[in-house]
Design an enzyme around this catalytic site. Sequence first.
Site, mmCIF file in Angstrom:
data_model
loop_
_atom_site.group_PDB
_atom_site.id
_atom_site.type_symbol
_atom_site.label_atom_id
_atom_site.label_comp_id
_atom_site.label_asym_id
_atom_site.label_seq_id
_atom_site.Cartn_x
_atom_site.Cartn_y
_atom_site.Cartn_z
ATOM 1 N N GLY A 117 7.871 2.342 -11.746
ATOM 2 C CA GLY A 117 8.042 0.895 -11.771
ATOM 3 C C GLY A 117 8.246 0.373 -13.171
ATOM 4 O O GLY A 117 8.095 1.096 -14.145
ATOM 5 N N THR B 5 4.128 4.952 -4.589
ATOM 6 C CA THR B 5 4.019 6.331 -4.123
ATOM 7 C C THR B 5 3.262 6.395 -2.798
ATOM 8 O O THR B 5 3.665 7.101 -1.871
ATOM 9 C CB THR B 5 3.323 7.199 -5.180
ATOM 10 O OG1 THR B 5 4.024 7.015 -6.402
ATOM 11 C CG2 THR B 5 3.332 8.645 -4.805
ATOM 12 N N GLU C 125 7.775 -1.034 -16.623
ATOM 13 C CA GLU C 125 6.620 -0.790 -17.493
ATOM 14 C C GLU C 125 6.695 -1.619 -18.757
ATOM 15 O O GLU C 125 7.703 -1.630 -19.444
ATOM 16 C CB GLU C 125 6.538 0.702 -17.857
ATOM 17 C CG GLU C 125 5.890 1.514 -16.765
ATOM 18 C CD GLU C 125 5.799 2.998 -17.108
ATOM 19 O OE1 GLU C 125 6.229 3.405 -18.195
ATOM 20 O OE2 GLU C 125 5.293 3.735 -16.242
ATOM 21 N N SER D 261 4.027 -0.119 -12.174
ATOM 22 C CA SER D 261 3.210 1.083 -12.093
ATOM 23 C C SER D 261 1.845 0.715 -11.513
ATOM 24 O O SER D 261 1.204 -0.231 -11.954
ATOM 25 C CB SER D 261 3.043 1.653 -13.493
ATOM 26 O OG SER D 261 2.152 2.709 -13.450
ATOM 27 N N GLY D 262 1.415 1.447 -10.493
ATOM 28 C CA GLY D 262 0.108 1.181 -9.881
ATOM 29 C C GLY D 262 0.164 0.169 -8.753
ATOM 30 O O GLY D 262 -0.863 -0.193 -8.196
ATOM 31 N N ASN E 290 -2.798 3.479 -13.629
ATOM 32 C CA ASN E 290 -2.861 4.163 -12.338
ATOM 33 C C ASN E 290 -3.390 5.575 -12.567
ATOM 34 O O ASN E 290 -2.904 6.294 -13.432
ATOM 35 C CB ASN E 290 -1.431 4.202 -11.758
ATOM 36 C CG ASN E 290 -1.400 4.820 -10.366
ATOM 37 O OD1 ASN E 290 -2.399 5.373 -9.902
ATOM 38 N ND2 ASN E 290 -0.265 4.737 -9.722
ATOM 39 N N SER F 12 -0.399 8.235 -11.572
ATOM 40 C CA SER F 12 0.895 7.596 -11.815
ATOM 41 C C SER F 12 2.009 8.640 -11.806
ATOM 42 O O SER F 12 1.899 9.699 -12.417
ATOM 43 C CB SER F 12 0.838 6.906 -13.169
ATOM 44 O OG SER F 12 2.053 6.274 -13.413
ATOM 45 N N SER F 13 3.092 8.329 -11.076
ATOM 46 C CA SER F 13 4.227 9.264 -11.065
ATOM 47 C C SER F 13 4.926 9.138 -12.405
ATOM 48 O O SER F 13 5.303 8.043 -12.803
ATOM 49 C CB SER F 13 5.211 8.897 -9.968
ATOM 50 O OG SER F 13 4.534 8.460 -8.828
HETATM 51 N N1 LIG Z 1 -1.861 1.146 1.017
HETATM 52 C C1 LIG Z 1 -2.852 1.499 0.191
HETATM 53 N N2 LIG Z 1 -4.101 1.594 0.657
HETATM 54 C C2 LIG Z 1 -5.102 1.937 -0.164
HETATM 55 N N3 LIG Z 1 -4.962 2.210 -1.477
HETATM 56 C C3 LIG Z 1 -3.728 2.147 -2.017
HETATM 57 C C4 LIG Z 1 -2.622 1.795 -1.197
HETATM 58 N N4 LIG Z 1 -1.549 1.796 -1.998
HETATM 59 C C5 LIG Z 1 -1.981 2.152 -3.235
HETATM 60 N N5 LIG Z 1 -3.282 2.366 -3.254
HETATM 61 C C6 LIG Z 1 -4.129 2.745 -4.407
HETATM 62 O O1 LIG Z 1 -3.471 2.435 -5.599
HETATM 63 C C7 LIG Z 1 -3.247 3.579 -6.418
HETATM 64 C C8 LIG Z 1 -1.870 3.535 -7.062
HETATM 65 O O2 LIG Z 1 -0.872 3.684 -6.095
HETATM 66 P P1 LIG Z 1 0.504 4.430 -6.393
HETATM 67 O O3 LIG Z 1 1.234 4.462 -5.131
HETATM 68 O O4 LIG Z 1 0.273 5.719 -7.066
HETATM 69 O O5 LIG Z 1 1.175 3.454 -7.403
HETATM 70 P P2 LIG Z 1 2.630 3.550 -8.014
HETATM 71 O O6 LIG Z 1 3.300 4.730 -7.405
HETATM 72 O O7 LIG Z 1 3.261 2.266 -7.654
HETATM 73 O O8 LIG Z 1 2.427 3.676 -9.453
HETATM 74 C C9 LIG Z 1 -3.372 4.752 -5.456
HETATM 75 O O9 LIG Z 1 -3.843 5.888 -6.129
HETATM 76 C C10 LIG Z 1 -4.369 4.229 -4.458
HETATM 77 O O10 LIG Z 1 -5.656 4.412 -4.947
HETATM 78 MG MG LIG Z 2 3.983 6.372 -8.209
#
Ligand SMILES: Nc1ncnc2c1ncn2[C@@H]1O[C@H](COP(=O)(O)OP(=O)(O)O)[C@@H](O)[C@H]1O
Ligand SMILES: [Mg+2]
Length: 1078
Positions: free
Chosen positions: A390, A115, A392, A110-111, A160, A163-164
């Site tokens: 992811g 996404t 957890e 997660s984070g 996050n 977070s989804s």
């Molecule tokens: N390629 C990227 N460039 C900049 N910031 C990113 C990038 N990927 C993730 N982040 C940052 O990290 C945070 C968490 O990403 P997210 O995709 O929501 O995580 P996950 O879905 O894996 O839990 C996002 O809100 C963003 O701020």
């Molecule tokens: Mg996500």
Amino acid sequence: MAKMEVKTSLLDDMIGVGDMVLLEPLNEDSFINNLKKRFDHNEVYTYIGSVVISINPYRSLPIYTPEKVEEYRNRNFYELSPHIFALSDEAYRSLRDQDKDQCILITGESGAGKTEASKLVMSYVAAVCGKGAEVNQVKEQLLQSNPVLEAFGNAKTVRNDNSSRFGKYMDIEFDFKGDPLGGVISNYLLEKSRVVKQPRGERNFHIFYQILSGASEDFLCKLKLERDFSRYNYLGLDSAKVNGVDDAANFRTVRNAMQIVGFMDHETQSVFEVVAAVLKLGNIEFKPESRVNGLDESKIKDKNELKEICELTGIDQSVLERAFSFRTVEAKQEKVSTTLNVAQAYYARDALAKNLYSRLFSWLVTRINESIKAQTKVRKKVMGVLDIYGFEIFEDNSFEQFIINYCNEKLQQIFIELTLKEEQEEYIREGIEWTHIEYFNNAIICDLIENNQTGILAMLDEECLRPGTVTDDTFLEKLNQICATHQHFESRMSKCSRFLNDTSLPHSCFRIQHYAGKVMYQVEGFVDKNNDLLYRDLSQAMWKASHSLIKALFPEGNPAKINLKRPLTAGSQFKASVATLMKNLQTKNPNYIRCIKPNDKKAAHIFNDALVCHQIRYLGLLENVRVRRAGYAFRQAYEPCLERYKMLCKQTWPHWRGPARAGVEVLFNELEIPEEEFSFGRSKIFIRNPRTLFKLEDLRKQRLEDLATLIEKIYRGWKCRTRFLLMKKSQIVIASWYRRYAQQKKYQKIKSSAIIVQSYIRGWKARKLLRELKHQKRCNEAATIIAAYWHGTQVRREYRKFFRANAGRKIYEFTLQRLMQKYFLEMKNKMPSLSPIDKNWPARPYLFLDSTHKELKRIFHLWRCKKYRDQFTDQQKLIYEEKLEASELFKDKKALYPASVGQPFQGAYLEISKNPKYKKLKDAVDEKIIIAEVVNKINRANGKATSRIFLLTKNNVLLADQKSGNIKSEVPLGDVTKVSMSSQNDGFFAVHLKEGSEAAGKGDFLLSSDHLIEMATKLYRTTLSQTKQKLNIEISDEFLVQFRQDKVCVKFIQGSQKNGNIPTCKRKNNRLLEVAVP
Ligand SMILES: Nc1ncnc2c1ncn2[C@@H]1O[C@H](COP(=O)(O)OP(=O)(O)O)[C@@H](O)[C@H]1O
Ligand SMILES: [Mg+2]
């Protein structure tokens, strides 16, 4: 000329190694160091073969611009530095050109950025696939489904901020040209427990905060909501505001997105009504009430909230109230109602809220699918993007984490299967021998969870269905019995003595050793959550709602469709959907993005080695590299390989005319690479050791430098030669121009010399001719003169006798006449001006004209004086006559005179007729007044002055008082005998009277006036005209004045400057009056 094409490669300008397969030596430290080095240089992507490792940068990098999209578009995977776009491009082109369905599997904690990665993939594909109004609308709808689902399905967690809280798999469908047609979204297990309770520091789903911050007052009022977060029990308070998140703006984005996706206004309205109802449910509170029969019963504390919910949802209040108080169990046509105690009532309330929300979420997904569904029935190609929660590991892990981690185990499983399978297939395809390698296969963990008989999920279901008292503890007991011996299961209670003394493992927990690490699960709540029980009374109440959306969300509440069979448990539902997903994924060509979190602080620039190490361990990335390198570390198709290294061998450089494979063979032979280091596949060359590749790269680099030097050398030579030729050409041009110029100059010089010589000769000739002509002329003239003289002599001799008598006189007269004529004509031009005072007169030319000249001057003067006089009027003439008179009388005699010349003689200075004060005086004098002026009369006794009006008429002189105008004395002009005055610059004068006359009684007058000259002149003239006698005017600095009987001498002396410019008068003694004149 052939088009120059710049071929780049992943190997150019590499920071660390861009592909982990090339890492040398390969171990955990070098792996992490390589990632770290790249991360520090803003390279967040690294490959393992075709797998992309992505490290979350936690800040926006400028690598997702439209320019970058263009850069990666239609380029080979290894051509540019690693990027998520390269993977997206590869997947998209493989789908479009090779007709292979694709799936993009994004995994990580997660984070870690899953996404975000999925959105990047979607936006890249949207940017490169077909264009056009219809296609763009489809793209827009697909992209806009994201904000809607994120608002309802994402929340801030400690890991996050966005977070989804649900799993998402989206199929994007394309037609044969690669244009998008539509999509299908599947959602997995929303974490609905969050609706009613959130862990410390986390938030409920975004949408609740968005409505409260972003909706207009009007809209909130319609939804019966208040803007204040703290009013709602379901909204955890510790982090209602998230830094950098603008809930209000996001609300507008969501509404806009809903509109684009195709939600009708009334649908959007209903969705928000359900959200409001969920929020308000949390505010319903219960209080205990005892009944007579001893049963506990509960009652709603404040019915106001309930009333509003019912108004919002169109449910009969009594129905809902009853549903919160009773529970009806139906068994075999028998209905039994029991009352709910307070705890049960709260349970029921929360169950309803969770169900409402999660069903609403599923409805939203279905509704979006309806909108984005492909409209045609043609065969579609599919690209699936999987963004699932992811792995957890929290402090307290419950049923949700168990399910999530199970899903991740399944994904790891499919990753292992597919990568190995892919690798194996490639070796077979290329005809290369396959060597087996060791790696950890997590199938055993999957089995522990999902096995139909002995799996944990199966046992949980069994417990839930078992009659009798079922608790979480009985479930744990059962687990302890059945799984005790499993390698990956740990429990304190198990018979297996290993953990009997492990204090880190509480009694109410069990621990699973997942591929990604050990996770301890709290059994509390497992049974309930798996059962996912909603009392039938509540679902029936919901079904009775007049709100059509709510009614549709609870179809089981319809009494006509009553189903006594138990619904599927949450666990088995999830297991089934994961199984379908896996089956689906297996049919597609997988592309992997493995997301890694560099630190736990959501901070940019921090790379926590231990954290990353843990992730690469459980993601099995090192094994992934090993599998990829099993046997051969690097492979490349023949064409690009030859293209890259052909300069290393004479035969292949600069052009190889045969097939690429033969070229590579020649190349490798020439370079003497040991045979065991490489192998020739059908379309690719396989290189066993990264060292060999690096050696090739070094050689290439060296060779490129040599080539560069060569090119430089040739270029320099060419440049110097062209320059030399150019200079030579220029020199010729300059020389020719110079020569031309010099010749021109020379020619000009010769030409001008010739002209000069010519002109001299011509001049000399002309002069000679002139001389001759002149001589001739003189001869002629001389002859004529001689002839004339001779004739003259002849004539004179003949006429001499007639001439002698008259000639002399005639010539004299004639000459005189001529001279006179000339004199007058010249005089005419030399005349002086007409001013009478002009003294100029031309000089006399001839002595004999002397008297004429003087006479002429006199006549001219008289004439011009007359002319001058003629200009005057009679009055002016009079004035000038007077002035002339004054001049005759006083010029050079009295010092006062010159000052008076410029003053006009005005006579009547006092305007007696106009001043009413003097009316009497005027009446008394009826003659014409010649002078009226104020004078000072000197007192005879003391020499003091008194002002008097002095009047002169035709016949009299009068003195009158200045103030009253009374006449003091009147003297006829005939009685005035003399006027005396000094020669100095003063205005004193004495008027002497005839002895014995009437006026003479008081004596002579001694007066003083500024206008003495005028007065004396006028007095003189008037006397002359009246009496025909000249008035005697005596000018002397000492004269006698008759005062009564005495004669007093008035003497003028030079006074001091003490009294200024005014003369002073003083009586010295009986006989002397002294006037001091300054
Ligand atoms: N390629 C990227 N460039 C900049 N910031 C990113 C990038 N990927 C993730 N982040 C940052 O990290 C945070 C968490 O990403 P997210 O995709 O929501 O995580 P996950 O879905 O894996 O839990 C996002 O809100 C963003 O701020
Ligand atoms: Mg996500």
